[in-house]
Design an enzyme around this catalytic site. Structure first.
Site, mmCIF file in Angstrom:
data_model
loop_
_atom_site.group_PDB
_atom_site.id
_atom_site.type_symbol
_atom_site.label_atom_id
_atom_site.label_comp_id
_atom_site.label_asym_id
_atom_site.label_seq_id
_atom_site.Cartn_x
_atom_site.Cartn_y
_atom_site.Cartn_z
ATOM 1 N N GLY A 1 3.590 5.992 -14.816
ATOM 2 C CA GLY A 1 4.573 6.376 -15.841
ATOM 3 C C GLY A 1 4.043 6.288 -17.250
ATOM 4 C CB ILE B 1 0.838 2.159 -17.889
ATOM 5 C CG1 ILE B 1 2.023 1.243 -17.580
ATOM 6 C CG2 ILE B 1 -0.413 1.346 -18.192
ATOM 7 C CD1 ILE B 1 1.791 0.367 -16.346
ATOM 8 N N GLY C 1 17.653 5.993 -9.929
ATOM 9 C CA GLY C 1 16.767 7.132 -10.232
ATOM 10 C C GLY C 1 15.291 6.798 -10.221
ATOM 11 C CE LYS D 1 3.018 7.056 -9.140
ATOM 12 N NZ LYS D 1 4.214 6.200 -9.042
ATOM 13 N N GLY E 1 10.902 6.606 -14.974
ATOM 14 C CA GLY E 1 11.954 6.798 -15.963
ATOM 15 C C GLY E 1 11.583 7.903 -16.931
HETATM 16 N N1 HSE Z 1 9.033 7.008 -7.481
HETATM 17 C C1 HSE Z 1 8.070 6.600 -8.438
HETATM 18 C C2 HSE Z 1 8.156 5.098 -8.573
HETATM 19 C C3 HSE Z 1 8.324 7.270 -9.769
HETATM 20 O O1 HSE Z 1 9.058 4.484 -7.997
HETATM 21 O O2 HSE Z 1 7.322 4.505 -9.224
HETATM 22 C C4 HSE Z 1 7.125 7.362 -10.641
HETATM 23 O O3 HSE Z 1 6.046 8.006 -10.042
#
Ligand code: HSE
Length: 434
Positions: A136, A138, A189, A207, A304
């Site tokens: 996200g 970072i 979410g 990732k 987010g």
């Molecule tokens: N579903 C992912 C999480 C969202 O929970 O980290 C970000 O990639």
């Protein structure tokens, strides 16, 4: 002054809408930082009628992201559609072929097609920027590619999925079930459209594959990641970990070893005193071990809208400044084929929890099987408090081993099962030390 950078955004969900808001909010600052204005000129999304709380007047609207990607009215294509293949991939390929730079948050697409897309962007002398695809908000991609450029990296590991960390944190703190925590993560979410991507470890694996390429200069290879999810983790494991001075986290770990590069995603016991163990809830964290810097850890929101938009906007800003450096830190042609270390050679400590039939010699028999495999035990805990019993006549016993090999622990556990002393399939969790 350079002419404004014209941006087309495909996908106006939580992240896409946040990108438009952030670009507007920081318009003047970004113009000063980049030496030119950044204008969103066109968008693409499925539903024109949805109220997103955005003023889209004056922006060209394309129903098809491929048409947006090829539009002569944009310089940069921002891909926030998602999915490894399908429209996201088609539009990204089309954008690069049409001479656009691309910003994407799409970890699945990069994990499977990253090399091809990076090579295509370099051929076209355009940028492919991917900060939002990992952890996200970072800035770990930029950190690995630029901030740690003078280092040889030995290990990169982290909490890369907010949903899993949220579930494990709440289960541990509130002693509530996996299912309740997952439902809450979905309602908030954090989870992917299909939450098995989160809890099965696949999102973390995507990732990790990207981080591995950046850290070790290898071609992205998502198929070389050994993946286990958190579905099998019980409150009993979290309690036992706590008693023994550990916490359970879903980690993605990439490590240089004598037999190649390990890429693994699995529930992991980390010492409660370690920095990574303090990361709770939806927060992500990435630790890098390298020769010059030794160790550094970045933490922050891993999911987010606004946090992810922060990463997308940083990438757009880099493109506005004319940064065309290679996506994975090395020219695509210089990325080496990843030499995969087999899981059987993994070396580390292990937690083994068995539901042991309560009869003389049972625990000793297990210790014997461990000894036969040259596995040295750090601790053995047998707790028979009311409520902690497993199957009818069984008591939970946990073993912590000193460093051993995956192959040895698997053989020892198989022998224990064959001996008939355990009432259930033993739980095995790897330990990652600092
Ligand atoms: N579903 C992912 C999480 C969202 O929970 O980290 C970000 O990639």
């Amino acid at each position: 002054m350079l002419p404004p950078l014209r941006v087309g955004v495909a996908g106006l969900g939580t992240v896409g809408a946040a990108v438009l808001r952030l670009l507007e909010r920081q318009r003047r600052t970004l113009e000063l930082r980049c030496g030119r204005a950044i204008h969103v000129t066109a968008v693409s999304a499925r539903d024109r009628s949805r109220d997103r709380g955005l003023d889209l007047a004056g922006l060209a609207w394309h129903d098809d992201p491929v048409v947006l990607a090829q539009s002569p009215d944009i310089d940069v294509f921002v891909e926030l559609v998602g999915g490894a293949d399908g429209p996201a991939l088609a539009a990204t390929r089309a954008a690069i072929a049409a001479g656009k730079s691309v910003v994407t948050a799409n970890k699945a697409m990069l994990a499977h097609h990253g090399l091809e897309l990076a090579a295509a962007a370099e051929t076209q002398k355009r940028a492919l920027r991917i900060e939002a695809s990992v952890a996200g908000g970072i800035p770990i991609v930029k950190t690995l590619r630029e901030g740690l450029a003078g280092n040889t990296i030995e290990r990169v590991y982290g909490i890369l999925n907010g949903t899993c960390n949220y579930i494990l944190s709440r289960m541990e703190a509130e002693k509530i079930s996996f299912a309740t925590c997952l439902a809450d993560a979905q309602a908030l979410g954090y989870a992917e459209a299909d939450p098995t991507f989160d809890i099965g470890g696949f999102d973390t694996a995507h990732k990790l594959a990207i981080l591995t390429s950046l850290a070790f200069g290898t071609r992205v290879d998502a198929d070389a990641v050994a993946v286990e999810g958190i579905e099998t983790i019980t409150l009993a494991d979290l309690q036992a970990a706590d008693d023994l001075g550990y916490r359970v986290k879903l980690l993605g770990v990439a490590k240089r070893t004598a037999s190649g590069i390990e890429q693994r995603v699995h529930p992991t016991m980390v010492p409660k005193s370690s920095a990574i163990a303090q990361i709770m809830g939806v927060t992500n964290a990435v630790v890098v071990n390298a020769d010059a810097v030794r160790e550094t850890m970045l933490s922050g929101p891993g999911a987010g809208g606004e946090a992810t938009a922060s990463a997308v906007v940083a990438d757009i800003a880099d493109i506005a400044k004319g940064d065309l450096s290679p996506c994975f830190g090395l020219p695509a042609s210089a990325l080496s084929t990843l030499e995969r270390a087999p899981m059987q050679t993994h070396e580390g400590g292990y937690y083994v929890r068995v539901a042991l039939h309560d009869r003389p010699g049972a625990a000793a028999a297990i210790a014997m099987r461990m000894a036969e495999m040259q596995i040295s035990l750090e601790s053995i805990v047998q707790r028979s408090k009311p409520g902690s019993r497993g199957a009818m006549d069984a008591v939970p016993v946990t073993f912590i081993t000193h460093a051993t090999h995956e192959g040895a622990i698997r053989r020892a556990v198989a022998a224990v099962v064959a001996d008939g002393h355990v009432a259930e399939k033993p739980q095995v969790i790897r330990i990652e030390r600092e």
